[in-house]
Motif scaffolding. Structure first.
Motif, mmCIF file in Angstrom:
data_model
loop_
_atom_site.group_PDB
_atom_site.id
_atom_site.type_symbol
_atom_site.label_atom_id
_atom_site.label_comp_id
_atom_site.label_asym_id
_atom_site.label_seq_id
_atom_site.Cartn_x
_atom_site.Cartn_y
_atom_site.Cartn_z
ATOM 1 N N LEU A 10 62.036 83.034 1.492
ATOM 2 C CA LEU A 10 61.045 82.778 2.539
ATOM 3 C C LEU A 10 61.492 83.366 3.876
ATOM 4 N N LEU A 11 62.786 83.307 4.163
ATOM 5 C CA LEU A 11 63.298 83.911 5.390
ATOM 6 C C LEU A 11 63.065 85.421 5.396
ATOM 7 N N ILE A 12 63.296 86.065 4.266
ATOM 8 C CA ILE A 12 63.055 87.507 4.152
ATOM 9 C C ILE A 12 61.564 87.809 4.256
ATOM 10 N N ALA A 13 60.736 87.000 3.576
ATOM 11 C CA ALA A 13 59.287 87.202 3.621
ATOM 12 C C ALA A 13 58.776 87.074 5.056
ATOM 13 N N LYS A 14 59.278 86.108 5.802
ATOM 14 C CA LYS A 14 58.842 85.924 7.190
ATOM 15 C C LYS A 14 59.195 87.148 8.028
ATOM 16 N N GLU A 15 60.375 87.698 7.808
ATOM 17 C CA GLU A 15 60.791 88.903 8.537
ATOM 18 C C GLU A 15 59.862 90.083 8.253
ATOM 19 N N LEU A 16 59.378 90.174 7.018
ATOM 20 C CA LEU A 16 58.545 91.300 6.608
ATOM 21 C C LEU A 16 57.082 91.163 7.029
ATOM 22 N N LEU A 17 56.661 89.947 7.365
ATOM 23 C CA LEU A 17 55.266 89.716 7.739
ATOM 24 C C LEU A 17 54.952 90.282 9.121
ATOM 25 N N THR A 18 53.720 90.749 9.281
ATOM 26 C CA THR A 18 53.245 91.098 10.620
ATOM 27 C C THR A 18 52.984 89.794 11.373
ATOM 28 N N GLU A 19 52.719 89.869 12.650
ATOM 29 C CA GLU A 19 52.466 88.665 13.448
ATOM 30 C C GLU A 19 51.230 87.907 12.977
ATOM 31 N N SER A 20 50.297 88.606 12.330
ATOM 32 C CA SER A 20 49.077 87.947 11.840
ATOM 33 C C SER A 20 49.178 87.603 10.351
ATOM 34 N N GLY A 21 50.361 87.746 9.768
ATOM 35 C CA GLY A 21 50.540 87.539 8.336
ATOM 36 C C GLY A 21 50.655 86.084 7.924
ATOM 37 N N SER A 22 50.474 85.860 6.621
ATOM 38 C CA SER A 22 50.567 84.528 6.026
ATOM 39 C C SER A 22 51.419 84.587 4.772
ATOM 40 N N CYS A 23 51.935 83.425 4.387
ATOM 41 C CA CYS A 23 52.723 83.300 3.158
ATOM 42 C C CYS A 23 52.113 82.187 2.314
ATOM 43 N N PHE A 24 51.913 82.477 1.038
ATOM 44 C CA PHE A 24 51.348 81.518 0.090
ATOM 45 C C PHE A 24 52.368 81.265 -1.013
ATOM 46 N N VAL A 25 52.593 79.996 -1.348
ATOM 47 C CA VAL A 25 53.508 79.638 -2.432
ATOM 48 C C VAL A 25 52.770 78.720 -3.392
ATOM 49 N N GLN A 26 52.742 79.119 -4.673
ATOM 50 C CA GLN A 26 52.146 78.273 -5.705
ATOM 51 C C GLN A 26 53.240 77.395 -6.292
ATOM 52 N N ILE A 27 52.972 76.096 -6.384
ATOM 53 C CA ILE A 27 53.987 75.149 -6.838
ATOM 54 C C ILE A 27 53.316 73.957 -7.516
ATOM 55 N N SER A 28 54.023 73.331 -8.429
ATOM 56 C CA SER A 28 53.484 72.141 -9.099
ATOM 57 C C SER A 28 53.743 70.897 -8.252
ATOM 58 N N ASP A 29 53.197 69.788 -8.683
ATOM 59 C CA ASP A 29 53.347 68.546 -7.920
ATOM 60 C C ASP A 29 54.775 68.021 -7.915
ATOM 61 N N GLU A 30 55.611 68.471 -8.850
ATOM 62 C CA GLU A 30 56.988 67.991 -8.926
ATOM 63 C C GLU A 30 57.805 68.387 -7.704
ATOM 64 N N ASN A 31 57.561 69.583 -7.167
ATOM 65 C CA ASN A 31 58.391 70.108 -6.084
ATOM 66 C C ASN A 31 57.615 70.458 -4.821
ATOM 67 N N VAL A 32 56.341 70.135 -4.768
ATOM 68 C CA VAL A 32 55.536 70.540 -3.613
ATOM 69 C C VAL A 32 56.078 69.947 -2.315
ATOM 70 N N HIS A 33 56.543 68.721 -2.345
ATOM 71 C CA HIS A 33 57.070 68.092 -1.131
ATOM 72 C C HIS A 33 58.357 68.770 -0.655
ATOM 73 N N LEU A 34 59.181 69.226 -1.596
ATOM 74 C CA LEU A 34 60.414 69.919 -1.232
ATOM 75 C C LEU A 34 60.123 71.293 -0.633
ATOM 76 N N VAL A 35 59.193 72.008 -1.247
ATOM 77 C CA VAL A 35 58.836 73.339 -0.756
ATOM 78 C C VAL A 35 58.185 73.238 0.622
ATOM 79 N N ARG A 36 57.367 72.222 0.839
ATOM 80 C CA ARG A 36 56.769 72.026 2.179
ATOM 81 C C ARG A 36 57.847 71.811 3.220
ATOM 82 N N ASN A 37 58.878 71.048 2.898
ATOM 83 C CA ASN A 37 59.972 70.819 3.842
ATOM 84 C C ASN A 37 60.706 72.112 4.174
ATOM 85 N N VAL A 38 60.959 72.934 3.156
ATOM 86 C CA VAL A 38 61.642 74.210 3.378
ATOM 87 C C VAL A 38 60.752 75.140 4.201
ATOM 88 N N MET A 39 59.467 75.181 3.886
ATOM 89 C CA MET A 39 58.552 76.046 4.634
ATOM 90 C C MET A 39 58.379 75.561 6.076
#
Length: 89
Positions: A10-39
């Motif tokens: 995610l750190l690398i993806a953020k560096e590669l994004l333009t200022e108007s860019g977005s990042c999408f992560v598909q995740i199951s309910d088991e880890n969605v809360h953890l991924v939200r915290n990292v994001m």
């Protein structure tokens, strides 16, 4: 180690994004809360755009209830500048 792996990418993806860019992560309910915290850590909680819920066509049989829902977590690099195009059906 899973969260470190996700965070590094995610750190690398953020560096590669333009200022108007977005990042999408598909995740199951088991880890969605953890991924939200990292994001939140990587993009900042103020750049959270939405969490999209969708139903899958099926899942592997497990003991108990089957998981048929997944999530797409959406963060912008800068929420004030992100681009969004409305879908028309």
């Amino acid at each position: 180690s899973y969260l470190s792996y996700i965070r590094d990418r995610l750190l690398i993806a953020k560096e590669l994004l333009t200022e108007s860019g977005s990042c999408f992560v598909q995740i199951s309910d088991e880890n969605v809360h953890l991924v939200r915290n990292v994001m939140d850590e990587v993009f900042g909680s103020e750049n959270f755009c939405n969490m999209i819920t969708f139903q899958k066509t099926g899942s592997l049989a497990t003991k108990g209830l089957s998981c048929i829902i997944d999530y797409v977590v959406w963060y912008a690099k800068d929420k004030e500048k992100f681009k969004y195009r409305q879908l028309f059906l």
